[in-house]
Design a protein around this motif. Structure first.
Motif, PDB file in Angstrom:
ATOM      1  N   ARG A   1     -57.096  -5.495 -42.376  1.00 50.38           N
ATOM      2  CA  ARG A   1     -58.322  -5.229 -41.658  1.00 50.38           C
ATOM      3  C   ARG A   1     -59.223  -6.471 -41.848  1.00 50.38           C
ATOM      4  NH1 ARG A   1     -59.976  -5.745 -36.111  1.00 50.38           N
ATOM      5  NH2 ARG A   1     -62.513  -5.787 -36.418  1.00 50.38           N
ATOM      6  N   LEU A   2     -59.554  -7.082 -42.956  1.00 54.35           N
ATOM      7  CA  LEU A   2     -60.578  -8.204 -43.300  1.00 54.35           C
ATOM      8  C   LEU A   2     -59.768  -9.870 -43.323  1.00 54.35           C
ATOM      9  CD1 LEU A   2     -62.391  -5.770 -46.209  1.00 54.35           C
ATOM     10  CD2 LEU A   2     -62.726  -6.876 -44.224  1.00 54.35           C
ATOM     11  N   VAL A   3     -58.074  -9.634 -43.556  1.00 57.49           N
ATOM     12  CA  VAL A   3     -57.794 -10.371 -43.816  1.00 57.49           C
ATOM     13  C   VAL A   3     -57.434 -10.531 -41.705  1.00 57.49           C
ATOM     14  CG1 VAL A   3     -55.406 -10.837 -43.689  1.00 57.49           C
ATOM     15  CG2 VAL A   3     -55.845 -10.309 -44.933  1.00 57.49           C
ATOM     16  N   ALA A   4     -57.317 -10.136 -40.968  1.00 54.55           N
ATOM     17  CA  ALA A   4     -57.287 -10.339 -39.530  1.00 54.55           C
ATOM     18  C   ALA A   4     -58.418 -10.767 -39.236  1.00 54.55           C
ATOM     19  CB  ALA A   4     -56.814  -9.115 -38.529  1.00 54.55           C
ATOM     20  N   VAL A   5     -59.711 -10.282 -39.234  1.00 58.23           N
ATOM     21  CA  VAL A   5     -61.045 -10.305 -39.334  1.00 58.23           C
ATOM     22  C   VAL A   5     -60.724 -12.205 -39.703  1.00 58.23           C
ATOM     23  CG1 VAL A   5     -63.722 -10.211 -39.240  1.00 58.23           C
ATOM     24  CG2 VAL A   5     -61.804  -7.822 -38.553  1.00 58.23           C
ATOM     25  N   ALA A   6     -60.868 -12.178 -40.885  1.00 55.99           N
ATOM     26  CA  ALA A   6     -61.431 -12.871 -42.012  1.00 55.99           C
ATOM     27  C   ALA A   6     -61.064 -15.053 -40.840  1.00 55.99           C
ATOM     28  CB  ALA A   6     -61.044 -13.075 -43.096  1.00 55.99           C
ATOM     29  N   ARG A   7     -59.443 -14.146 -40.340  1.00 47.36           N
ATOM     30  CA  ARG A   7     -58.586 -15.763 -39.988  1.00 47.36           C
ATOM     31  C   ARG A   7     -59.938 -16.759 -38.424  1.00 47.36           C
ATOM     32  NH1 ARG A   7     -54.167 -12.373 -39.529  1.00 47.36           N
ATOM     33  NH2 ARG A   7     -52.962 -13.159 -41.106  1.00 47.36           N
ATOM     34  N   GLU A   8     -60.722 -15.567 -38.491  1.00 54.01           N
ATOM     35  CA  GLU A   8     -61.691 -16.572 -37.657  1.00 54.01           C
ATOM     36  C   GLU A   8     -63.337 -15.832 -37.507  1.00 54.01           C
ATOM     37  OE1 GLU A   8     -61.007 -18.668 -35.270  1.00 54.01           O
ATOM     38  OE2 GLU A   8     -58.445 -18.082 -35.145  1.00 54.01           O
ATOM     39  N   HIS A   9     -63.804 -14.856 -37.966  1.00 53.88           N
ATOM     40  CA  HIS A   9     -64.625 -14.191 -38.473  1.00 53.88           C
ATOM     41  C   HIS A   9     -65.818 -14.798 -39.872  1.00 53.88           C
ATOM     42  CE1 HIS A   9     -64.731 -13.904 -34.210  1.00 53.88           C
ATOM     43  NE2 HIS A   9     -63.798 -13.409 -34.533  1.00 53.88           N
ATOM     44  N   PRO A  10     -66.547 -14.835 -39.747  1.00 48.21           N
ATOM     45  CA  PRO A  10     -67.095 -14.340 -41.501  1.00 48.21           C
ATOM     46  C   PRO A  10     -67.601 -12.708 -41.439  1.00 48.21           C
ATOM     47  CG  PRO A  10     -69.412 -14.345 -40.601  1.00 48.21           C
ATOM     48  CD  PRO A  10     -67.857 -14.895 -39.444  1.00 48.21           C
ATOM     49  N   ILE A  11     -66.993 -12.282 -43.379  1.00 43.48           N
ATOM     50  CA  ILE A  11     -67.255 -11.078 -43.445  1.00 43.48           C
ATOM     51  C   ILE A  11     -68.376 -10.676 -45.050  1.00 43.48           C
ATOM     52  CG2 ILE A  11     -64.963 -10.404 -43.423  1.00 43.48           C
ATOM     53  CD1 ILE A  11     -64.511 -10.566 -46.165  1.00 43.48           C
ATOM     54  N   ALA A  12     -69.369  -9.686 -44.814  1.00 40.96           N
ATOM     55  CA  ALA A  12     -69.716  -9.921 -46.496  1.00 40.96           C
ATOM     56  C   ALA A  12     -70.015  -8.541 -47.363  1.00 40.96           C
ATOM     57  CB  ALA A  12     -71.081  -9.371 -45.519  1.00 40.96           C
ATOM     58  N   ILE A  13     -70.084  -9.308 -48.442  1.00 36.80           N
ATOM     59  CA  ILE A  13     -70.140  -8.046 -49.793  1.00 36.80           C
ATOM     60  C   ILE A  13     -71.368  -7.571 -49.927  1.00 36.80           C
ATOM     61  CG2 ILE A  13     -69.194  -7.385 -51.323  1.00 36.80           C
ATOM     62  CD1 ILE A  13     -67.181  -9.639 -50.996  1.00 36.80           C
ATOM     63  N   ASP A  14     -72.007  -6.197 -49.501  1.00 33.43           N
ATOM     64  CA  ASP A  14     -72.767  -6.185 -50.316  1.00 33.43           C
ATOM     65  C   ASP A  14     -72.766  -5.477 -51.915  1.00 33.43           C
ATOM     66  OD1 ASP A  14     -75.533  -5.302 -50.426  1.00 33.43           O
ATOM     67  OD2 ASP A  14     -76.593  -5.379 -48.580  1.00 33.43           O
ATOM     68  N   LEU A  15     -73.725  -5.599 -52.948  1.00 29.26           N
ATOM     69  CA  LEU A  15     -73.414  -5.069 -53.706  1.00 29.26           C
ATOM     70  C   LEU A  15     -73.959  -3.657 -54.095  1.00 29.26           C
ATOM     71  CD1 LEU A  15     -71.559  -5.074 -56.637  1.00 29.26           C
ATOM     72  CD2 LEU A  15     -73.473  -6.578 -57.623  1.00 29.26           C
ATOM     73  N   GLU A  16     -75.988  -4.116 -53.098  1.00 28.80           N
ATOM     74  CA  GLU A  16     -76.381  -3.003 -53.450  1.00 28.80           C
ATOM     75  C   GLU A  16     -76.072  -1.706 -52.827  1.00 28.80           C
ATOM     76  OE1 GLU A  16     -79.323  -1.636 -54.713  1.00 28.80           O
ATOM     77  OE2 GLU A  16     -79.857  -3.718 -54.433  1.00 28.80           O
TER      78      GLU A  16
END
Length: 211
Positions: free
Chosen positions: A124-139
């Motif tokens: 799912r993330l690969v599909a989204v990342a082709r056109e849009h940003p993603i975010a990782i929150d370590l907290e």
């Protein structure tokens, strides 16, 4: 140089998804002749980047801080150069279904977050990342997208603490500087026979009864 603290990593991500990526593919052996950590970013994924249509030289993902890969990322040799190269290339986090244990340890020591997620979430993330940003929150230990996707991941509490504070082995030691100094002072008082000044011998180290 100390690692930069990581609280969040967000932006574009390389939507690669390749499986069984070994350290020789991350940084080829002929780049390992150097004794310095700098300059290795130029050799990252050299074989992959020989293809003019490769994802790493696609201007849409230029400078992306996140790499999305397939299972068993970082397998092969134990070379720490792979982590050095990725860090210099600008990668702050790698998302994959699984990682080589040695690579994961090397990445952690060099301030790179490794996020393990199920294959379905990675797809799912690969599909989204082709056109849009993603975010990782370590907290909160979550990966999110602009489409309300939210994927939770596990991370060893000690590693999480070190990454969030930018601590490596040296930093962890320096954080205990006061305790170390107090211990050395106490030892010098209580057991002076082992507190020998550098470059000087002490008669207190001689065998009992010896004059």
């Amino acid at each position: 140089m100390p690692n930069a603290p990581i609280r969040t990593v967000e932006g574009r991500a390389y939507p690669w998804g390749a499986e069984n990526v070994d350290t020789d593919l991350i940084i080829p052996a002929h780049w390992l002749k150097t004794t310095r950590r700098t300059g290795l970013g130029r050799g990252v994924f050299e074989a992959v980047r020989a293809d003019p249509d490769n994802v790493f030289d696609d201007p849409r993902y230029s400078g992306a801080p996140i790499l999305i890969a397939g299972e068993n990322f970082g397998c092969g040799s134990s070379r720490e150069h792979a982590a050095w190269a990725l860090a210099e290339f600008g990668v702050r986090a790698v998302i994959a279904p699984s990682f080589s244990d040695i690579f994961s340890g090397n990445a952690f020591k060099n301030g790179i977050l490794t996020v393990e997620l199920p294959q379905q979430a990675v797809d799912r993330l690969v599909a989204v990342a082709r056109e849009h940003p993603i975010a990782i929150d370590l907290e909160t230990r979550t990966v999110t997208t602009p489409f309300q996707d939210r994927f939770d991941f596990e991370l060893d509490p000690f590693r999480r603490h070190c990454l969030m504070e930018g601590l490596d082995e040296i930093g962890l030691t320096l954080a205990k500087d006061t305790a170390i100094s107090n211990f050395e002072t106490r030892v010098a008082t209580q057991r002076p026979w082992i507190a020998v000044e550098t470059g000087h011998e002490s008669t207190s180290l001689e065998s009992p009864g010896r004059t």
